[in-house]
Design a protein around this motif. Sequence first.
Motif, PDB file in Angstrom:
ATOM      1  N   GLU A  69       0.834  -1.205   0.000  1.00  0.00           N
ATOM      2  CA  GLU A  69       0.000   0.000   0.000  1.00  0.00           C
ATOM      3  C   GLU A  69       0.868   1.254   0.000  1.00  0.00           C
ATOM      4  O   GLU A  69       0.628   2.190  -0.751  1.00  0.00           O
ATOM      5  CB  GLU A  69      -0.900  -0.022   1.233  1.00  0.00           C
ATOM      6  N   MET A  70       1.878   1.267   0.821  1.00  0.00           N
ATOM      7  CA  MET A  70       2.749   2.437   0.905  1.00  0.00           C
ATOM      8  C   MET A  70       3.573   2.602  -0.358  1.00  0.00           C
ATOM      9  O   MET A  70       3.716   3.700  -0.868  1.00  0.00           O
ATOM     10  CB  MET A  70       3.675   2.334   2.097  1.00  0.00           C
ATOM     11  N   ILE A  71       4.117   1.510  -0.874  1.00  0.00           N
ATOM     12  CA  ILE A  71       4.928   1.580  -2.087  1.00  0.00           C
ATOM     13  C   ILE A  71       4.085   2.046  -3.260  1.00  0.00           C
ATOM     14  O   ILE A  71       4.516   2.851  -4.072  1.00  0.00           O
ATOM     15  CB  ILE A  71       5.597   0.218  -2.372  1.00  0.00           C
ATOM     16  N   TYR A 103      10.621   2.960  11.176  1.00  0.00           N
ATOM     17  CA  TYR A 103       9.335   2.986  11.877  1.00  0.00           C
ATOM     18  C   TYR A 103       8.622   1.644  11.746  1.00  0.00           C
ATOM     19  O   TYR A 103       8.750   0.968  10.737  1.00  0.00           O
ATOM     20  CB  TYR A 103       8.406   4.045  11.263  1.00  0.00           C
ATOM     21  N   THR A 104       7.833   1.314  12.752  1.00  0.00           N
ATOM     22  CA  THR A 104       6.857   0.247  12.593  1.00  0.00           C
ATOM     23  C   THR A 104       5.644   0.870  11.910  1.00  0.00           C
ATOM     24  O   THR A 104       5.541   2.093  11.789  1.00  0.00           O
ATOM     25  CB  THR A 104       6.434  -0.352  13.945  1.00  0.00           C
ATOM     26  N   TYR A 105       4.708   0.039  11.485  1.00  0.00           N
ATOM     27  CA  TYR A 105       3.536   0.559  10.780  1.00  0.00           C
ATOM     28  C   TYR A 105       2.738   1.510  11.676  1.00  0.00           C
ATOM     29  O   TYR A 105       2.331   2.576  11.243  1.00  0.00           O
ATOM     30  CB  TYR A 105       2.663  -0.599  10.294  1.00  0.00           C
ATOM     31  N   ASP A 106       2.529   1.107  12.917  1.00  0.00           N
ATOM     32  CA  ASP A 106       1.770   1.953  13.839  1.00  0.00           C
ATOM     33  C   ASP A 106       2.478   3.271  14.115  1.00  0.00           C
ATOM     34  O   ASP A 106       1.838   4.325  14.179  1.00  0.00           O
ATOM     35  CB  ASP A 106       1.507   1.209  15.153  1.00  0.00           C
ATOM     36  N   GLU A 107       3.794   3.227  14.277  1.00  0.00           N
ATOM     37  CA  GLU A 107       4.557   4.453  14.490  1.00  0.00           C
ATOM     38  C   GLU A 107       4.464   5.362  13.269  1.00  0.00           C
ATOM     39  O   GLU A 107       4.339   6.580  13.398  1.00  0.00           O
ATOM     40  CB  GLU A 107       6.030   4.136  14.765  1.00  0.00           C
ATOM     41  N   TYR A 108       4.527   4.764  12.076  1.00  0.00           N
ATOM     42  CA  TYR A 108       4.455   5.558  10.845  1.00  0.00           C
ATOM     43  C   TYR A 108       3.093   6.228  10.712  1.00  0.00           C
ATOM     44  O   TYR A 108       3.009   7.390  10.311  1.00  0.00           O
ATOM     45  CB  TYR A 108       4.745   4.677   9.631  1.00  0.00           C
TER      46      TYR A 108
END
Length: 135
Positions: A69-71, A103-108
């Motif tokens: 999703e991010m890419i 970052y982890t996903y939640d941190e990001y």
Amino acid sequence: MFDFLDSDWFNITLEVIFIILISYDIKKYIETKKREYIVNIVLTLVFAVWTLYPYYNSYVGWDEKQKAEMISTCTKKEVSLEHQKENNETLCKCVDEAIFKEYTYDEYKAVDKNGTDFKEFIKETKEECADDSWF
């Protein structure tokens, strides 16, 4: 400058070295029953966790779906020339990998994308990704 530090082979080599050190100390402790080998084992384990945490953070903190999703949001930016498009995709991959490791996903998701710390991180990452030299 030290691009090899981010490679998987470097991290695997570190893991092997830590396993060798720990097994050696365990063997010596079984033979001699000296407390100093227990201290060595504990220190080696603590150092291994401290050293290898960023490596595992990049693999544990993100699901493949979240990475995709991010890419996909990064590569959707269309550029008219093929050369620039290729450079943009390479830059996107490099920045994405740096984000996965930092970052982890939640941190990001929780980080302020307009904050100065995140903008500084992205700026430094883009500079590092664009720089092909060792020095």
